[in-house]
Design an enzyme around this catalytic site. Structure first.
Site, PDB file in Angstrom:
ATOM      1  N   ASN A   1       0.835  -1.199   0.000  1.00 50.89           N
ATOM      2  CA  ASN A   1       0.000   0.000   0.000  1.00 50.89           C
ATOM      3  C   ASN A   1       0.867   1.245   0.000  1.00 50.89           C
ATOM      4  O   ASN A   1       1.918   1.287   0.637  1.00 50.89           O
ATOM      5  CB  ASN A   1      -1.019  -0.005   1.165  1.00 50.89           C
ATOM      6  CG  ASN A   1      -0.415  -0.188   2.534  1.00 50.89           C
ATOM      7  OD1 ASN A   1       0.563  -0.897   2.694  1.00 50.89           O
ATOM      8  ND2 ASN A   1      -0.993   0.450   3.536  1.00 50.89           N
TER       9      ASN A   1
ATOM     10  N   GLU B   1       0.470   5.273   0.588  1.00 54.62           N
ATOM     11  CA  GLU B   1      -0.433   6.334   1.054  1.00 54.62           C
ATOM     12  C   GLU B   1       0.076   7.712   0.626  1.00 54.62           C
ATOM     13  O   GLU B   1       1.193   7.861   0.146  1.00 54.62           O
ATOM     14  CB  GLU B   1      -0.579   6.241   2.573  1.00 54.62           C
ATOM     15  CG  GLU B   1      -1.225   4.922   2.995  1.00 54.62           C
ATOM     16  CD  GLU B   1      -1.430   4.784   4.484  1.00 54.62           C
ATOM     17  OE1 GLU B   1      -2.098   3.821   4.879  1.00 54.62           O
ATOM     18  OE2 GLU B   1      -0.920   5.630   5.254  1.00 54.62           O
TER      19      GLU B   1
ATOM     20  N   CYS C   1      -4.163   0.835  -2.583  1.00 56.60           N
ATOM     21  CA  CYS C   1      -4.000  -0.407  -1.826  1.00 56.60           C
ATOM     22  C   CYS C   1      -2.905  -1.283  -2.443  1.00 56.60           C
ATOM     23  O   CYS C   1      -2.596  -1.190  -3.637  1.00 56.60           O
ATOM     24  CB  CYS C   1      -5.296  -1.197  -1.823  1.00 56.60           C
ATOM     25  SG  CYS C   1      -6.727  -0.314  -1.191  1.00 56.60           S
TER      26      CYS C   1
ATOM     27  N   GLU D   1      -3.127  -4.414  -3.139  1.00 55.49           N
ATOM     28  CA  GLU D   1      -3.659  -5.326  -4.154  1.00 55.49           C
ATOM     29  C   GLU D   1      -3.669  -4.669  -5.528  1.00 55.49           C
ATOM     30  O   GLU D   1      -3.316  -5.282  -6.533  1.00 55.49           O
ATOM     31  CB  GLU D   1      -5.091  -5.750  -3.789  1.00 55.49           C
ATOM     32  CG  GLU D   1      -5.212  -6.515  -2.488  1.00 55.49           C
ATOM     33  CD  GLU D   1      -5.480  -5.618  -1.276  1.00 55.49           C
ATOM     34  OE1 GLU D   1      -4.899  -4.501  -1.205  1.00 55.49           O
ATOM     35  OE2 GLU D   1      -6.259  -6.036  -0.418  1.00 55.49           O
TER      36      GLU D   1
ATOM     37  N   CYS E   1     -10.467  -4.539  -0.082  1.00 55.10           N
ATOM     38  CA  CYS E   1     -11.572  -3.588  -0.052  1.00 55.10           C
ATOM     39  C   CYS E   1     -12.418  -3.749  -1.318  1.00 55.10           C
ATOM     40  O   CYS E   1     -12.044  -4.456  -2.260  1.00 55.10           O
ATOM     41  CB  CYS E   1     -11.032  -2.161   0.055  1.00 55.10           C
ATOM     42  SG  CYS E   1     -10.353  -1.499  -1.482  1.00 55.10           S
TER      43      CYS E   1
ATOM     44  N   CYS F   1     -10.670  -2.916  -4.693  1.00 54.27           N
ATOM     45  CA  CYS F   1      -9.711  -3.943  -5.115  1.00 54.27           C
ATOM     46  C   CYS F   1     -10.442  -5.188  -5.606  1.00 54.27           C
ATOM     47  O   CYS F   1     -10.022  -5.828  -6.574  1.00 54.27           O
ATOM     48  CB  CYS F   1      -8.769  -4.290  -3.974  1.00 54.27           C
ATOM     49  SG  CYS F   1      -7.552  -2.977  -3.650  1.00 54.27           S
TER      50      CYS F   1
HETATM   51 ZN   LIG Z   1      -8.175  -2.091  -1.684  1.00 55.29          ZN
END
Ligand SMILES: [Zn+2]
Length: 158
Positions: free
Chosen positions: A61, A63, A72, A74, A112, A115
Protein backbone atom coordinates in the site's frame (compact mmCIF):
# COMPACT_ATOMS: atom_id res chain seq x y z
CA UNK A 1 -40.40 -15.14 -5.65
CA UNK A 2 -37.33 -17.24 -5.26
CA UNK A 3 -34.55 -16.85 -2.74
CA UNK A 4 -31.01 -17.31 -4.05
CA UNK A 5 -28.31 -18.17 -1.56
CA UNK A 6 -24.79 -17.31 -2.63
CA UNK A 7 -22.19 -19.35 -0.83
CA UNK A 8 -18.57 -18.30 -0.39
CA UNK A 9 -16.37 -21.31 0.18
CA UNK A 10 -13.40 -20.50 2.41
CA UNK A 11 -10.72 -22.97 3.40
CA UNK A 12 -9.03 -22.10 6.68
CA UNK A 13 -5.58 -23.63 6.59
CA UNK A 14 -2.22 -23.45 8.28
CA UNK A 15 0.89 -22.32 6.40
CA UNK A 16 2.21 -25.88 6.29
CA UNK A 17 -0.96 -27.05 4.57
CA UNK A 18 -0.37 -24.76 1.58
CA UNK A 19 1.29 -26.01 -1.59
CA UNK A 20 4.88 -24.90 -2.17
CA UNK A 21 3.66 -22.45 -4.82
CA UNK A 22 1.09 -20.94 -2.45
CA UNK A 23 3.67 -20.68 0.33
CA UNK A 24 5.98 -18.76 -2.01
CA UNK A 25 3.15 -16.38 -2.81
CA UNK A 26 2.31 -15.86 0.86
CA UNK A 27 5.99 -15.31 1.64
CA UNK A 28 6.14 -12.67 -1.08
CA UNK A 29 3.03 -10.89 0.23
CA UNK A 30 4.34 -11.00 3.79
CA UNK A 31 7.69 -9.61 2.66
CA UNK A 32 5.98 -6.73 0.93
CA UNK A 33 4.34 -5.59 4.17
CA UNK A 34 7.87 -4.37 5.07
CA UNK A 35 7.93 -2.16 1.99
CA UNK A 36 4.64 -0.33 2.29
CA UNK A 37 4.44 3.44 2.58
CA UNK A 38 1.82 3.85 5.29
CA UNK A 39 2.77 6.83 7.47
CA UNK A 40 -0.88 7.74 8.06
CA UNK A 41 -2.64 4.46 8.77
CA UNK A 42 0.45 2.63 10.05
CA UNK A 43 -1.27 -0.42 8.56
CA UNK A 44 1.05 -2.13 6.13
CA UNK A 45 -0.35 -4.42 3.47
CA UNK A 46 1.49 -6.58 0.98
CA UNK A 47 0.13 -8.39 -2.05
CA UNK A 48 1.63 -10.86 -4.50
CA UNK A 49 0.09 -11.87 -7.82
CA UNK A 50 1.10 -15.11 -9.53
CA UNK A 51 0.88 -14.94 -13.32
CA UNK A 52 0.53 -17.85 -15.69
CA UNK A 53 4.03 -17.16 -17.01
CA UNK A 54 5.39 -18.01 -13.56
CA UNK A 55 6.18 -14.43 -12.58
CA UNK A 56 5.26 -13.21 -9.10
CA UNK A 57 4.46 -9.49 -9.10
CA UNK A 58 4.28 -7.78 -5.73
CA UNK A 59 2.91 -4.55 -4.32
CA UNK A 60 2.37 -2.73 -1.08
CA UNK A 61 0.00 0.00 0.00
CA UNK A 62 1.14 3.49 -0.91
CA UNK A 63 -0.43 6.33 1.05
CA UNK A 64 -0.44 10.07 0.45
CA UNK A 65 -1.12 13.20 2.48
CA UNK A 66 -4.09 13.69 0.14
CA UNK A 67 -5.63 10.45 1.38
CA UNK A 68 -7.67 9.40 -1.65
CA UNK A 69 -4.54 9.61 -3.78
CA UNK A 70 -3.06 6.55 -2.12
CA UNK A 71 -3.65 3.04 -3.36
CA UNK A 72 -4.00 -0.41 -1.83
CA UNK A 73 -1.37 -3.11 -2.08
CA UNK A 74 -3.66 -5.33 -4.15
CA UNK A 75 -4.15 -2.72 -6.86
CA UNK A 76 -0.47 -1.72 -6.79
CA UNK A 77 0.42 -5.34 -7.56
CA UNK A 78 -2.42 -5.95 -10.01
CA UNK A 79 -1.84 -2.82 -12.07
CA UNK A 80 1.92 -3.37 -12.15
CA UNK A 81 1.37 -6.97 -13.20
CA UNK A 82 -0.91 -6.13 -16.09
CA UNK A 83 1.13 -3.08 -17.10
CA UNK A 84 4.33 -5.10 -17.36
CA UNK A 85 2.94 -8.46 -18.48
CA UNK A 86 -0.16 -7.57 -20.52
CA UNK A 87 -0.20 -10.98 -22.21
CA UNK A 88 0.03 -12.95 -18.98
CA UNK A 89 -2.99 -13.89 -16.94
CA UNK A 90 -3.54 -13.90 -13.20
CA UNK A 91 -3.71 -17.29 -11.49
CA UNK A 92 -3.56 -16.38 -7.79
CA UNK A 93 -3.10 -13.51 -5.36
CA UNK A 94 -1.91 -13.55 -1.77
CA UNK A 95 -2.48 -10.72 0.68
CA UNK A 96 -0.88 -10.13 4.08
CA UNK A 97 -0.87 -7.26 6.57
CA UNK A 98 0.96 -5.86 9.55
CA UNK A 99 -0.86 -3.66 12.07
CA UNK A 100 0.27 -0.64 14.03
CA UNK A 101 2.18 -2.86 16.47
CA UNK A 102 4.31 -4.08 13.58
CA UNK A 103 3.03 -7.64 14.02
CA UNK A 104 1.36 -9.58 11.26
CA UNK A 105 -2.37 -9.44 11.81
CA UNK A 106 -3.66 -12.53 13.62
CA UNK A 107 -6.66 -12.94 11.37
CA UNK A 108 -6.54 -12.46 7.62
CA UNK A 109 -7.63 -9.18 6.09
CA UNK A 110 -9.70 -9.08 2.96
CA UNK A 111 -9.48 -6.76 -0.06
CA UNK A 112 -11.57 -3.59 -0.05
CA UNK A 113 -14.44 -3.21 -2.49
CA UNK A 114 -12.41 -1.27 -5.06
CA UNK A 115 -9.71 -3.94 -5.12
CA UNK A 116 -12.31 -6.71 -5.43
CA UNK A 117 -13.73 -4.92 -8.44
CA UNK A 118 -10.32 -4.58 -10.07
CA UNK A 119 -9.34 -8.17 -9.33
CA UNK A 120 -12.68 -9.42 -10.64
CA UNK A 121 -11.90 -7.88 -14.02
CA UNK A 122 -8.45 -9.48 -14.18
CA UNK A 123 -10.09 -12.78 -13.25
CA UNK A 124 -12.51 -12.31 -16.11
CA UNK A 125 -9.61 -11.48 -18.47
CA UNK A 126 -7.93 -14.69 -17.35
CA UNK A 127 -11.04 -16.75 -18.18
CA UNK A 128 -10.30 -18.83 -15.12
CA UNK A 129 -10.67 -18.68 -11.39
CA UNK A 130 -7.99 -16.66 -9.63
CA UNK A 131 -7.25 -18.16 -6.24
CA UNK A 132 -7.26 -15.71 -3.33
CA UNK A 133 -5.04 -16.41 -0.33
CA UNK A 134 -5.58 -14.19 2.71
CA UNK A 135 -2.76 -14.64 5.17
CA UNK A 136 -2.98 -13.99 8.89
CA UNK A 137 -0.59 -15.03 11.63
CA UNK A 138 -3.04 -17.53 13.01
CA UNK A 139 -5.16 -18.50 10.04
CA UNK A 140 -4.82 -18.43 6.31
CA UNK A 141 -8.00 -18.31 4.25
CA UNK A 142 -8.01 -19.73 0.75
CA UNK A 143 -10.86 -18.79 -1.58
CA UNK A 144 -11.24 -20.43 -4.97
CA UNK A 145 -11.84 -17.24 -6.93
CA UNK A 146 -12.22 -13.48 -6.83
CA UNK A 147 -15.90 -13.82 -7.74
CA UNK A 148 -16.40 -15.76 -4.52
CA UNK A 149 -15.31 -12.53 -2.79
CA UNK A 150 -17.50 -10.37 -5.01
CA UNK A 151 -20.69 -12.17 -5.94
CA UNK A 152 -22.88 -10.54 -8.55
CA UNK A 153 -19.96 -8.44 -9.66
CA UNK A 154 -20.43 -5.67 -12.16
CA UNK A 155 -18.50 -6.49 -15.33
CA UNK A 156 -18.34 -4.84 -18.72
CA UNK A 157 -18.46 -8.08 -20.67
CA UNK A 158 -19.76 -11.56 -20.06
ZN1 LIG B 1 -8.18 -2.09 -1.68
Amino acid sequence: MKELNIITPVLSVGYDELSESDRRLVDAARGMTRKSYAPYSLFSVGAAVLLDNGEIVTGSNQENAAYPSGICAERTAAFYANANYPDARFTAIAIAARDTSGEEVAEPISPCGACRQVLAEYEQLASRDVKVILAGRGNIYVLPSVKSLLPLAFTSFE
